[in-house]
Scaffold this motif. Structure first.
Motif, mmCIF file in Angstrom:
data_model
loop_
_atom_site.group_PDB
_atom_site.id
_atom_site.type_symbol
_atom_site.label_atom_id
_atom_site.label_comp_id
_atom_site.label_asym_id
_atom_site.label_seq_id
_atom_site.Cartn_x
_atom_site.Cartn_y
_atom_site.Cartn_z
ATOM 1 N N HIS A 207 127.592 9.079 6.821
ATOM 2 C CA HIS A 207 128.683 8.862 7.773
ATOM 3 C C HIS A 207 129.059 10.144 8.523
ATOM 4 O O HIS A 207 130.045 10.176 9.262
ATOM 5 N N TYR A 296 126.494 1.180 5.724
ATOM 6 C CA TYR A 296 127.475 2.074 6.343
ATOM 7 C C TYR A 296 128.663 1.239 6.823
ATOM 8 O O TYR A 296 128.584 0.013 6.945
ATOM 9 N N PRO A 304 124.985 5.070 11.199
ATOM 10 C CA PRO A 304 124.468 5.983 10.166
ATOM 11 C C PRO A 304 123.848 7.249 10.753
ATOM 12 O O PRO A 304 123.288 7.213 11.840
#
Length: 441
Positions: A207, A296, A304
């Motif tokens: 992230h 994610y 991502p």
């Protein structure tokens, strides 16, 4: 002279000759932390090296977990009984780098013994993790991995899910897991091994958020942890809530020892673990396995990003003869060969640490014949690494990782909120960072 005496003399000469031949091979000890299927493959690789020449003989020795292997080597060094080669996991890099007088940097070892070693041959993500501030490689890259998603394709079909389409976001993981549990295909949607590595360290890199200051420790020992942010707290709370709901099962702290068995026994349909678990997954799964990237949160800008490596490198330890270091250098050169690296990668699921090994695997048609085998490479190279996603280098991180998984477990048991656990993990971790800094001034 009797025929018996002549025969005895001939046997004696032959035995002496064999003994001298055996003595001619320089003996090298290698302490490692690979058991099970991976240990068997490692033993075969070492045997291939020993049989490829007569000058050197490497003896691998399994010493338990990564932590146990490293701790045992420290004790052995103090007793002047250290091995020639030591396998150390990636979070021990900061500690090893500062072990002055204990290590023989690999770039010096290879250069001083005239062995081929080009750091540019290795994948950039691997090189960046194991170099000093001057760009010199200190240890030999051996087994690099990254966490990926494994899933039970049979269960996906039974639950009415498309086995060709694994979940991509955390919302999808939760939704898929609910459908799997509600359909009766499994009693659990997903589980995870190595919670600190998967659900914090790689989660943060994926992230593009920092674990700590100074480029996650690459910029100096004055670094401090900063991962007690809203995103981490939210994710840890979600894991707790999903467990309460019955779609997630906590596999335990540390390595998450219960997670893989829950996947193999088909209690859980999805398992987050190392790409290097591929060999064990193949050996233990009586169902068709699918592979996917880490999920994610799609409301986080830039996600991502890219995953970071785990696994380990090989460190040459000081205290041995020049002749023995010649043998170590020869072994490292052997391990660098594209054919050796490609075979290791294909048998285990570890990354092909050199570009040549990656290219060879493609030429051999390995990825076409084994769909999903390149997931780890795609994750690692998804985007150019940032200061938040090139890896981490914190002293005392072996102990700090234990603290993180302890605090995560407190969230899973409902004793703490995600924010409270992250705050406490940061505070306790920073105390150990200051201890490390003081000890290495």
């Amino acid at each position: 002279m009797s025929r018996f005496t002549l025969h005895a003399l001939a046997v004696g000469v032959a035995t002496a000759s064999l003994s001298l031949s055996a003595q001619a091979a320089t003996e090298i000890s290698w302490w490692h932390a690979m058991g099970g299927q991976l240990g068997e493959i490692l033993e075969e690789m070492t045997q291939d090296f020993n049989e490829s020449q007569d000058d050197y003989h490497v003896t691998p020795s399994y010493r338990g977990t990564y932590t146990e292997t490293m701790t045992g080597a420290i004790a052995a060094f103090r007793a002047n009984e250290q091995p020639h080669i030591l396998q150390v996991f990636e979070v021990g890099t900061g500690t090893m780098m500062n072990a002055k007088g204990a290590i023989y940097p690999v770039y010096e070892l290879m250069e001083e013994h005239g062995r081929a070693f080009d750091k540019e041959a290795f994948l950039p993500a691997v090189v960046g993790y194991y170099t000093d501030t001057n760009g010199n490689m200190l240890s030999f890259p051996f087994n690099s991995s990254t966490p990926i998603m494994y899933y039970n394709r049979d269960m996906f079909e039974e639950a009415g899910l498309d086995p060709e389409q694994p979940p991509q976001t955390w919302d999808e993981v939760a939704d898929f897991s609910r459908q799997i549990v509600d359909s009766g295909a499994a009693s659990c949607g997903f589980t995870t091994s190595w919670p600190s590595w998967v659900m914090l360290e790689n989660f943060s890199a994926w992230h593009n958020v920092p674990l700590g200051t100074l480029e996650n420790g690459f910029g100096g020992m004055e670094t401090e942890f900063t991962f007690n942010n809203e995103l981490v707290a939210r994710h840890w709370d979600n894991l707790h809530d999903w467990q309460e709901e019955g779609v997630f099962k906590w596999g335990g702290p540390g390595s998450g020892p219960d997670s893989e068995p829950m996947f193999y026994s088909q209690d859980c349909a999805i398992f987050f673990g190392s790409s290097a678990s591929r060999a064990d997954v193949a050996a233990n799964s009586e169902f068709e396995v699918g592979f996917g990237m880490q999920p994610y949160y799609d409301d986080v800008d830039g996600a991502p990003q890219n995953s970071i490596i785990g696994g380990a490198t090989l460190w040459a330890l000081q205290g041995h003869s020049d002749e023995e270091y010649e043998a170590v250098a020869a072994f490292f050169e052997y391990l660098s060969q594209p054919e050796v690296q490609a075979q290791w990668h294909q048998q285990t699921g570890y990354l092909p640490i050199t570009q040549a090994a990656w290219d060879l695997s493609k030429e051999q048609g390995y990825y076409e014949e084994n769909p999903g085998a390149d997931i780890s490479l795609k994750q690692m190279t998804l985007n150019e690494p940032t200061e938040n996603s090139k890896g981490l280098r914190f002293g005392n991180f072996v102990q700090i990782r234990d603290i993180i998984s302890e605090e995560m477990e407190a969230v899973m048991t409902g004793d703490k909120s995600g924010q409270e656990a992250a705050d406490e993990a940061v505070a306790r971790g920073n105390d150990l960072l200051r201890d490390f800094e003081a000890a290495n001034q």
